[in-house]
Scaffold this motif. Structure first.
Motif, PDB file in Angstrom:
ATOM      1  N   GLU A  62       0.829  -1.224   0.000  1.00  0.00           N
ATOM      2  CA  GLU A  62       0.000   0.000   0.000  1.00  0.00           C
ATOM      3  C   GLU A  62       0.851   1.257   0.000  1.00  0.00           C
ATOM      4  OE1 GLU A  62      -3.123   0.708   2.992  1.00  0.00           O
ATOM      5  OE2 GLU A  62      -3.104  -1.448   3.266  1.00  0.00           O
ATOM      6  N   PHE A  63       2.122   1.116   0.379  1.00  0.00           N
ATOM      7  CA  PHE A  63       3.015   2.268   0.508  1.00  0.00           C
ATOM      8  C   PHE A  63       3.341   2.782  -0.898  1.00  0.00           C
ATOM      9  CE2 PHE A  63       7.095   4.350   1.403  1.00  0.00           C
ATOM     10  CZ  PHE A  63       6.847   4.976   2.611  1.00  0.00           C
ATOM     11  N   VAL A  64       3.035   4.038  -1.151  1.00  0.00           N
ATOM     12  CA  VAL A  64       3.197   4.593  -2.505  1.00  0.00           C
ATOM     13  C   VAL A  64       4.655   5.017  -2.719  1.00  0.00           C
ATOM     14  CG1 VAL A  64       2.494   6.511  -4.006  1.00  0.00           C
ATOM     15  CG2 VAL A  64       0.813   5.435  -2.470  1.00  0.00           C
ATOM     16  N   GLY A  65       5.169   4.819  -3.936  1.00  0.00           N
ATOM     17  CA  GLY A  65       6.488   5.356  -4.304  1.00  0.00           C
ATOM     18  C   GLY A  65       7.643   4.650  -3.605  1.00  0.00           C
ATOM     19  N   GLN A  66       8.824   5.293  -3.620  1.00  0.00           N
ATOM     20  CA  GLN A  66      10.054   4.750  -2.984  1.00  0.00           C
ATOM     21  C   GLN A  66      10.246   3.292  -3.415  1.00  0.00           C
ATOM     22  OE1 GLN A  66      11.805   6.924  -1.281  1.00  0.00           O
ATOM     23  NE2 GLN A  66      10.286   8.465  -0.830  1.00  0.00           N
ATOM     24  N   SER A  67      10.108   3.017  -4.712  1.00  0.00           N
ATOM     25  CA  SER A  67      10.021   1.621  -5.138  1.00  0.00           C
ATOM     26  C   SER A  67      11.292   0.840  -4.782  1.00  0.00           C
ATOM     27  CB  SER A  67       9.705   1.540  -6.628  1.00  0.00           C
ATOM     28  OG  SER A  67      10.690   2.219  -7.331  1.00  0.00           O
ATOM     29  N   LEU A  85      18.057   1.524   9.260  1.00  0.00           N
ATOM     30  CA  LEU A  85      18.109   2.984   9.436  1.00  0.00           C
ATOM     31  C   LEU A  85      17.330   3.641   8.298  1.00  0.00           C
ATOM     32  CD1 LEU A  85      19.282   5.418  11.003  1.00  0.00           C
ATOM     33  CD2 LEU A  85      21.233   5.371   9.440  1.00  0.00           C
ATOM     34  N   LEU A  86      16.387   4.510   8.644  1.00  0.00           N
ATOM     35  CA  LEU A  86      15.604   5.228   7.633  1.00  0.00           C
ATOM     36  C   LEU A  86      16.051   6.688   7.657  1.00  0.00           C
ATOM     37  CD1 LEU A  86      12.102   3.779   8.613  1.00  0.00           C
ATOM     38  CD2 LEU A  86      13.598   2.980   6.770  1.00  0.00           C
ATOM     39  N   ALA A  87      16.613   7.145   6.552  1.00  0.00           N
ATOM     40  CA  ALA A  87      17.150   8.512   6.525  1.00  0.00           C
ATOM     41  C   ALA A  87      16.397   9.324   5.488  1.00  0.00           C
ATOM     42  CB  ALA A  87      18.629   8.460   6.165  1.00  0.00           C
ATOM     43  N   GLY A  88      16.048  10.543   5.843  1.00  0.00           N
ATOM     44  CA  GLY A  88      15.390  11.415   4.859  1.00  0.00           C
ATOM     45  C   GLY A  88      14.631  12.531   5.534  1.00  0.00           C
ATOM     46  N   PHE A 147      23.878  -0.608  11.613  1.00  0.00           N
ATOM     47  CA  PHE A 147      22.625  -0.869  10.887  1.00  0.00           C
ATOM     48  C   PHE A 147      22.965  -1.698   9.660  1.00  0.00           C
ATOM     49  CE2 PHE A 147      21.457   2.924  13.285  1.00  0.00           C
ATOM     50  CZ  PHE A 147      20.204   2.560  13.745  1.00  0.00           C
ATOM     51  N   GLY A 148      22.301  -2.858   9.525  1.00  0.00           N
ATOM     52  CA  GLY A 148      22.594  -3.726   8.385  1.00  0.00           C
ATOM     53  C   GLY A 148      22.014  -3.178   7.099  1.00  0.00           C
ATOM     54  N   PHE A 149      21.003  -2.325   7.216  1.00  0.00           N
ATOM     55  CA  PHE A 149      20.376  -1.776   6.006  1.00  0.00           C
ATOM     56  C   PHE A 149      19.994  -0.315   6.248  1.00  0.00           C
ATOM     57  CE2 PHE A 149      16.188  -1.030   3.823  1.00  0.00           C
ATOM     58  CZ  PHE A 149      16.746  -0.766   2.586  1.00  0.00           C
ATOM     59  N   THR A 150      20.426   0.545   5.339  1.00  0.00           N
ATOM     60  CA  THR A 150      20.045   1.961   5.423  1.00  0.00           C
ATOM     61  C   THR A 150      19.204   2.313   4.209  1.00  0.00           C
ATOM     62  OG1 THR A 150      22.041   2.542   6.630  1.00  0.00           O
ATOM     63  CG2 THR A 150      20.915   4.342   5.504  1.00  0.00           C
ATOM     64  N   ALA A 151      18.017   2.845   4.460  1.00  0.00           N
ATOM     65  CA  ALA A 151      17.139   3.275   3.355  1.00  0.00           C
ATOM     66  C   ALA A 151      17.185   4.797   3.288  1.00  0.00           C
ATOM     67  CB  ALA A 151      15.710   2.810   3.624  1.00  0.00           C
ATOM     68  N   HIS A 152      17.527   5.312   2.116  1.00  0.00           N
ATOM     69  CA  HIS A 152      17.504   6.768   1.933  1.00  0.00           C
ATOM     70  C   HIS A 152      16.205   7.136   1.233  1.00  0.00           C
ATOM     71  CE1 HIS A 152      21.601   7.533   3.234  1.00  0.00           C
ATOM     72  NE2 HIS A 152      21.911   6.380   2.670  1.00  0.00           N
ATOM     73  N   LEU A 153      15.315   7.790   1.956  1.00  0.00           N
ATOM     74  CA  LEU A 153      14.036   8.156   1.349  1.00  0.00           C
ATOM     75  C   LEU A 153      14.205   9.441   0.536  1.00  0.00           C
ATOM     76  CD1 LEU A 153      11.436   7.418   4.169  1.00  0.00           C
ATOM     77  CD2 LEU A 153      12.416   5.916   2.475  1.00  0.00           C
ATOM     78  N   GLU A 154      13.651   9.411  -0.679  1.00  0.00           N
ATOM     79  CA  GLU A 154      13.780  10.565  -1.587  1.00  0.00           C
ATOM     80  C   GLU A 154      12.453  11.318  -1.614  1.00  0.00           C
ATOM     81  OE1 GLU A 154      16.574  11.066  -3.077  1.00  0.00           O
ATOM     82  OE2 GLU A 154      17.574   9.123  -2.788  1.00  0.00           O
TER      83      GLU A 154
END
Ligand code: ATP
Length: 334
Positions: A27-32, A56-59, A172-179
């Protein structure tokens, strides 16, 4: 920054935000890309029946970090414990949170860059070995007692990834950079929210709201609610005319600039002949905190092509001058 275009949530909005939050990754839009990466991480952890790596969620604010942390817990079918960096002022605050976690629980720490240094150090060991050392007693008689923790997944969120110390970032094993979102993605956010609010908006109206939302779903949802209010009170349909009228009432212009954005741009152009001008001088001249200008106003004006940052300071672009209806003067116009 306050007002319709602030990417931060107002306390009164929290009920609405909850109602409009996507509950699953699909359901989460975008950030594919982030969705695919996170999906793989969670699926693999579920198949291995193991807690996933810390995330880690950065943005910038309002792009969906809190929402994603809730989705992580929901997809793992585990409870979520939410706290924030500013709430953890001592190592003891963190020890209390960590020791209460149940196996597999997801711990969300918003604004993790604002956590106390002593707690940060405790977190290193907790993230790596699911252990903490608790100090018992004071002075010469103080001893450290190791405490085993239940395995957990930490989801940290930060608007300032650069402020995190390297040892924390590395754990953090995974860092997501939100645009920032594209206009098409924001149109999907608006359509989805309009459906949930049972409010019908024309396709042109949807596009217009999306275009003025500064790449930020939180702002898109907020502008939609203002249009919905306008339609209710004035008994108008959710068409382009209502969108224009509602957003004009709240000083949101056709490019999504609000009063403060225009004041900053106008100050650069009129008071400093188009720049360059330093951040603190600019902040004083518009009577706003330098941090607000730097973290909220400037990224948007730069993305919109109205302002550039140079080593000597901020400079209005030709488009910036044009936006204010002023003819660029001299070499200041980049
Ligand atoms: P902050 O840094 O201020 O805590 P945030 O990045 O955590 O902000 P959220 O609180 O997750 O942002 O999202 C703000 C609002 O935007 C929520 O109401 C959520 O419904 C909506 N939203 C965010 N991302 C999406 C998305 N990808 N699809 C649909 N709605 C979204």
């Amino acid at each position: 920054m306050t007002g319709e275009l602030s990417p931060q949530a107002a306390p009164s909005e929290q009920g609405f935000e909850g109602a409009l939050r996507p509950a699953t990754l699909s359901e989460f839009v975008g950030q594919s890309k982030v969705r695919r990466q996170l999906g793989l991480l969670l699926d693999a952890a579920t198949m291995r029946q193991h807690t996933p790596d810390h995330i880690l969620l950065a943005g910038p604010p309002g792009l969906g970090k809190t929402t994603l942390s809730m989705i992580v817990a929901a997809e793992l079918d585990k409870p979520l414990h939410q706290t924030s960096g500013p709430a953890i002022q001592h190592a003891g605050d963190l020890a209390a949170v960590l020791s209460a976690l149940t196996p597999g629980e997801v711990l969300f720490v918003d604004e993790i860059h604002r956590m106390a240094r002593s707690a940060e150090e405790m977190l290193y060991l907790a993230m790596e070995d699911f252990k903490v050392d608790i100090m018992v007693g004071k002075g010469a008689g103080a001893t450290s007692v190791p405490l085993e923790l239940a395995p957990f997944t930490l989801v940290g969120a930060t608007t300032r990834a650069g402020l995190l110390p390297n040892p924390l970032r590395d754990r953090f094993g995974f860092t997501a950079h939100l645009e920032f979102y594209s206009d098409d993605e924001l149109a999907d956010v608006v359509r989805r929210a309009a459906g949930l609010l049972d409010f019908s908006v024309s396709e042109q109206g949807v596009d217009e709201i999306a275009r003025r939302s500064r790449g930020t779903p939180r702002i898109a949802n907020r502008l939609l609610r203002r249009v919905r209010d306008y339609s209710l009170v004035h008994e108008t349909p959710g068409d382009t005319a209502s969108v224009h009228a509602a957003l004009a009432l709240y000083d949101v212009d056709e490019h999504g600039l609000d009063r403060l954005d225009r004041e900053v741009l106008r100050a650069v152009v009129e008071r400093f002949s188009g720049g360059p001008v330093g951040l603190s001088t600019l902040a004083v001249s518009v009577g706003e905190e330098a941090e607000t200008i730097e973290s909220v106003v400037e990224p948007f004006l730069v993305r919109a092509g109205l302002l550039t940052r140079t080593p000597r300071g901020r400079v209005a672009t030709r488009l910036g001058w044009q936006h204010l209806g002023i003819v660029p003067a001299g070499p200041g116009a980049a």
